[in-house]
Design a protein around this motif. Structure first.
Motif, PDB file in Angstrom:
ATOM      1  N   TYR A  37      34.073 -22.834  29.619  1.00  0.00           N
ATOM      2  CA  TYR A  37      32.876 -22.257  30.214  1.00  0.00           C
ATOM      3  C   TYR A  37      31.670 -22.675  29.397  1.00  0.00           C
ATOM      4  CZ  TYR A  37      35.227 -19.029  33.456  1.00  0.00           C
ATOM      5  OH  TYR A  37      35.958 -18.486  34.484  1.00  0.00           O
ATOM      6  N   GLN A  39      27.659 -21.590  28.554  1.00  0.00           N
ATOM      7  CA  GLN A  39      26.682 -20.506  28.624  1.00  0.00           C
ATOM      8  C   GLN A  39      25.356 -21.005  28.061  1.00  0.00           C
ATOM      9  OE1 GLN A  39      27.162 -16.934  26.141  1.00  0.00           O
ATOM     10  NE2 GLN A  39      26.630 -15.672  27.907  1.00  0.00           N
ATOM     11  N   ARG A  43      22.105 -17.246  29.785  1.00  0.00           N
ATOM     12  CA  ARG A  43      23.251 -16.325  29.672  1.00  0.00           C
ATOM     13  C   ARG A  43      24.272 -16.479  30.792  1.00  0.00           C
ATOM     14  NH1 ARG A  43      19.432 -11.992  29.406  1.00  0.00           N
ATOM     15  NH2 ARG A  43      20.400 -11.187  31.296  1.00  0.00           N
ATOM     16  N   GLN A  44      23.955 -17.199  31.837  1.00  0.00           N
ATOM     17  CA  GLN A  44      24.889 -17.330  32.949  1.00  0.00           C
ATOM     18  C   GLN A  44      26.109 -18.131  32.519  1.00  0.00           C
ATOM     19  OE1 GLN A  44      24.420 -16.172  36.429  1.00  0.00           O
ATOM     20  NE2 GLN A  44      26.604 -16.515  36.180  1.00  0.00           N
ATOM     21  N   MET A  45      27.272 -17.542  32.644  1.00  0.00           N
ATOM     22  CA  MET A  45      28.513 -18.235  32.331  1.00  0.00           C
ATOM     23  C   MET A  45      28.868 -19.144  33.497  1.00  0.00           C
ATOM     24  SD  MET A  45      29.827 -17.323  29.361  1.00  0.00           S
ATOM     25  CE  MET A  45      31.618 -17.391  29.416  1.00  0.00           C
ATOM     26  N   LEU A  47      31.575 -22.092  34.913  1.00  0.00           N
ATOM     27  CA  LEU A  47      32.846 -22.772  34.717  1.00  0.00           C
ATOM     28  C   LEU A  47      32.618 -24.279  34.707  1.00  0.00           C
ATOM     29  CD1 LEU A  47      35.934 -22.659  34.507  1.00  0.00           C
ATOM     30  CD2 LEU A  47      36.005 -22.741  37.013  1.00  0.00           C
ATOM     31  N   ARG A  50      38.765 -26.666  34.520  1.00  0.00           N
ATOM     32  CA  ARG A  50      39.952 -25.816  34.496  1.00  0.00           C
ATOM     33  C   ARG A  50      41.196 -26.702  34.412  1.00  0.00           C
ATOM     34  NH1 ARG A  50      39.912 -22.933  39.701  1.00  0.00           N
ATOM     35  NH2 ARG A  50      40.673 -24.880  40.532  1.00  0.00           N
ATOM     36  N   PHE A  91      32.540 -22.136  25.641  1.00  0.00           N
ATOM     37  CA  PHE A  91      33.655 -21.250  25.330  1.00  0.00           C
ATOM     38  C   PHE A  91      34.936 -21.794  25.958  1.00  0.00           C
ATOM     39  CE2 PHE A  91      31.504 -17.772  23.330  1.00  0.00           C
ATOM     40  CZ  PHE A  91      30.244 -17.731  23.890  1.00  0.00           C
ATOM     41  N   ASN A 104      42.799 -11.182  32.885  1.00  0.00           N
ATOM     42  CA  ASN A 104      41.491 -11.365  32.264  1.00  0.00           C
ATOM     43  C   ASN A 104      41.526 -12.587  31.359  1.00  0.00           C
ATOM     44  OD1 ASN A 104      43.175  -9.387  30.565  1.00  0.00           O
ATOM     45  ND2 ASN A 104      41.745 -10.251  29.105  1.00  0.00           N
ATOM     46  N   LEU A 105      40.336 -13.080  31.070  1.00  0.00           N
ATOM     47  CA  LEU A 105      40.189 -14.257  30.221  1.00  0.00           C
ATOM     48  C   LEU A 105      40.142 -13.860  28.752  1.00  0.00           C
ATOM     49  CD1 LEU A 105      37.471 -16.050  32.352  1.00  0.00           C
ATOM     50  CD2 LEU A 105      39.834 -16.768  32.085  1.00  0.00           C
ATOM     51  N   PHE A 107      38.793 -15.344  25.308  1.00  0.00           N
ATOM     52  CA  PHE A 107      37.824 -16.355  24.913  1.00  0.00           C
ATOM     53  C   PHE A 107      37.925 -16.711  23.435  1.00  0.00           C
ATOM     54  CE2 PHE A 107      35.056 -16.890  28.554  1.00  0.00           C
ATOM     55  CZ  PHE A 107      35.305 -15.758  29.309  1.00  0.00           C
ATOM     56  N   GLY A 108      37.596 -17.967  23.130  1.00  0.00           N
ATOM     57  CA  GLY A 108      37.349 -18.354  21.753  1.00  0.00           C
ATOM     58  C   GLY A 108      35.960 -17.905  21.346  1.00  0.00           C
ATOM     59  N   LYS A 109      35.601 -18.159  20.087  1.00  0.00           N
ATOM     60  CA  LYS A 109      34.316 -17.701  19.572  1.00  0.00           C
ATOM     61  C   LYS A 109      33.148 -18.566  20.007  1.00  0.00           C
ATOM     62  CE  LYS A 109      36.050 -15.288  15.500  1.00  0.00           C
ATOM     63  NZ  LYS A 109      35.644 -13.962  16.002  1.00  0.00           N
TER      64      LYS A 109
ATOM     65  N   PHE B  33      35.886  -7.287  36.422  1.00  0.00           N
ATOM     66  CA  PHE B  33      36.027  -7.120  34.983  1.00  0.00           C
ATOM     67  C   PHE B  33      34.652  -6.860  34.365  1.00  0.00           C
ATOM     68  CE2 PHE B  33      40.344  -8.757  34.911  1.00  0.00           C
ATOM     69  CZ  PHE B  33      40.392  -9.647  35.959  1.00  0.00           C
ATOM     70  N   TYR B  35      32.800  -7.259  30.660  1.00  0.00           N
ATOM     71  CA  TYR B  35      32.904  -7.839  29.330  1.00  0.00           C
ATOM     72  C   TYR B  35      31.684  -7.427  28.492  1.00  0.00           C
ATOM     73  CZ  TYR B  35      36.510 -11.169  30.942  1.00  0.00           C
ATOM     74  OH  TYR B  35      37.654 -11.758  31.432  1.00  0.00           O
ATOM     75  N   SER B  42      31.622 -13.945  20.922  1.00  0.00           N
ATOM     76  CA  SER B  42      32.269 -14.312  22.173  1.00  0.00           C
ATOM     77  C   SER B  42      32.361 -13.097  23.092  1.00  0.00           C
ATOM     78  CB  SER B  42      33.659 -14.867  21.876  1.00  0.00           C
ATOM     79  OG  SER B  42      34.254 -15.343  23.050  1.00  0.00           O
ATOM     80  N   GLN B 105      37.493 -17.054  37.858  1.00  0.00           N
ATOM     81  CA  GLN B 105      36.576 -15.967  37.546  1.00  0.00           C
ATOM     82  C   GLN B 105      35.142 -16.463  37.567  1.00  0.00           C
ATOM     83  OE1 GLN B 105      37.152 -13.276  34.325  1.00  0.00           O
ATOM     84  NE2 GLN B 105      39.327 -12.987  34.748  1.00  0.00           N
ATOM     85  N   PHE B 107      31.058 -15.153  36.899  1.00  0.00           N
ATOM     86  CA  PHE B 107      30.344 -14.179  36.091  1.00  0.00           C
ATOM     87  C   PHE B 107      28.962 -13.883  36.640  1.00  0.00           C
ATOM     88  CE2 PHE B 107      32.943 -13.553  32.311  1.00  0.00           C
ATOM     89  CZ  PHE B 107      33.857 -14.572  32.441  1.00  0.00           C
ATOM     90  N   PRO B 109      24.958 -12.649  35.756  1.00  0.00           N
ATOM     91  CA  PRO B 109      24.000 -13.169  34.771  1.00  0.00           C
ATOM     92  C   PRO B 109      23.917 -12.338  33.497  1.00  0.00           C
ATOM     93  CG  PRO B 109      22.856 -12.049  36.534  1.00  0.00           C
ATOM     94  CD  PRO B 109      24.292 -12.077  36.925  1.00  0.00           C
TER      95      PRO B 109
END
Lengths: 117, 116
Positions: A37, A39, A43-45, A47, A50, A91, A104-105, A107-109, B33, B35, B42, B105, B107, B109
């Motif tokens: 992902y 970001q 802030r919008q995640m 994709l 995959r 991410f 659920n996902l 995530f890494g840092k 979900f 988060y 993260s 999934q 998300f 904003p």
């Protein structure tokens, strides 16, 4: 429990060059999904790409491709011909194949990618 | 795909107050979900919200602190109760959609919360 590790807090690439972001994960499952992902500062995640664990072929989406090494539990992202708009936090995420609350996902840092003009 | 909106986009709140964050999806979805993304960190799952049943909370998160509503298949709310500065984070809503043979999934904003 599954874990996702991104060992590169920050990376930098010159515009038009290629960069690879690393991700390793730990799981006892044999079938799962892996994601990258993006970001941006908005802030919008988003994709990016995959990979399904049962598929041996590496996923590709335009300038983005992955190197999926299942035995090594490695899932790196390669960005070719980097553009200024690629600058963002990236991410890596893991998801079990099955749905429900376990879907659920994890995530890494994250890796902060900077693109230099 | 799914288009998700969240309200408010950001807020600054006083310690001890509560804030309710809304999440609206443009299609009916089963799984939603919530988060939390603390500054420079993260994403961590708070809870999973299914319509018609109680939300399932992850370790470290409790219903009294983060009550969730899921009145229908397109809407959910997350309340951050009795806030403290440690609750300052971005809160993201996510939905799961079937895409071909796999689930994907999407998300929202995010809502940037600052607690003073």
């Amino acid at each position: 429990a599954q874990t996702v590790t991104q060992s590169q807090p920050e990376m930098s690439v010159q515009e038009a060059e290629t960069v690879t972001l690393s991700c390793t994960y730990d799981t006892s499952e044999s079938d799962y999904y892996l994601f990258w992902y993006k970001q941006p500062p908005s802030r919008q995640m988003i994709l990016v790409i995959r990979q399904e664990a049962y598929k041996q072929q590496n996923a590709t989406e335009n300038r983005f491709s992955v190197n999926f090494q299942k035995a090594a539990k490695s899932f790196s992202l390669k960005i070719s011909d980097s553009q200024l708009g690629d600058a963002a936090m990236y991410f890596c995420a893991y998801r079990t194949r099955y749905g429900g609350s376990q879907g659920n996902l994890i995530f890494g840092k994250g890796t902060k990618l900077s693109v230099k003009p | 795909s799914a288009v998700i909106s969240q309200k408010p986009s950001r807020d600054i709140c006083q310690r001890g107050t509560s804030l309710t964050i809304q999440c609206q999806v443009d299609s009916q979805v089963t799984m939603m979900f919530w988060y939390r993304q603390q500054p420079g960190q993260s994403l961590t799952l708070i809870a999973t919200a299914n319509q018609g049943s109680e939300a399932t909370y992850e370790s470290g998160f409790v219903i009294d602190k983060f009550p969730i509503s899921r009145p229908n298949l397109t809407f959910s709310t997350l309340t951050v109760s009795n806030m403290s500065p440690e609750d300052s984070s971005i809160y993201l809503c996510s939905v799961e959609v079937f895409s071909g043979r796999t689930n994907e999934q999407f998300f929202g904003p995010g809502t940037r919360l600052t607690v003073l």
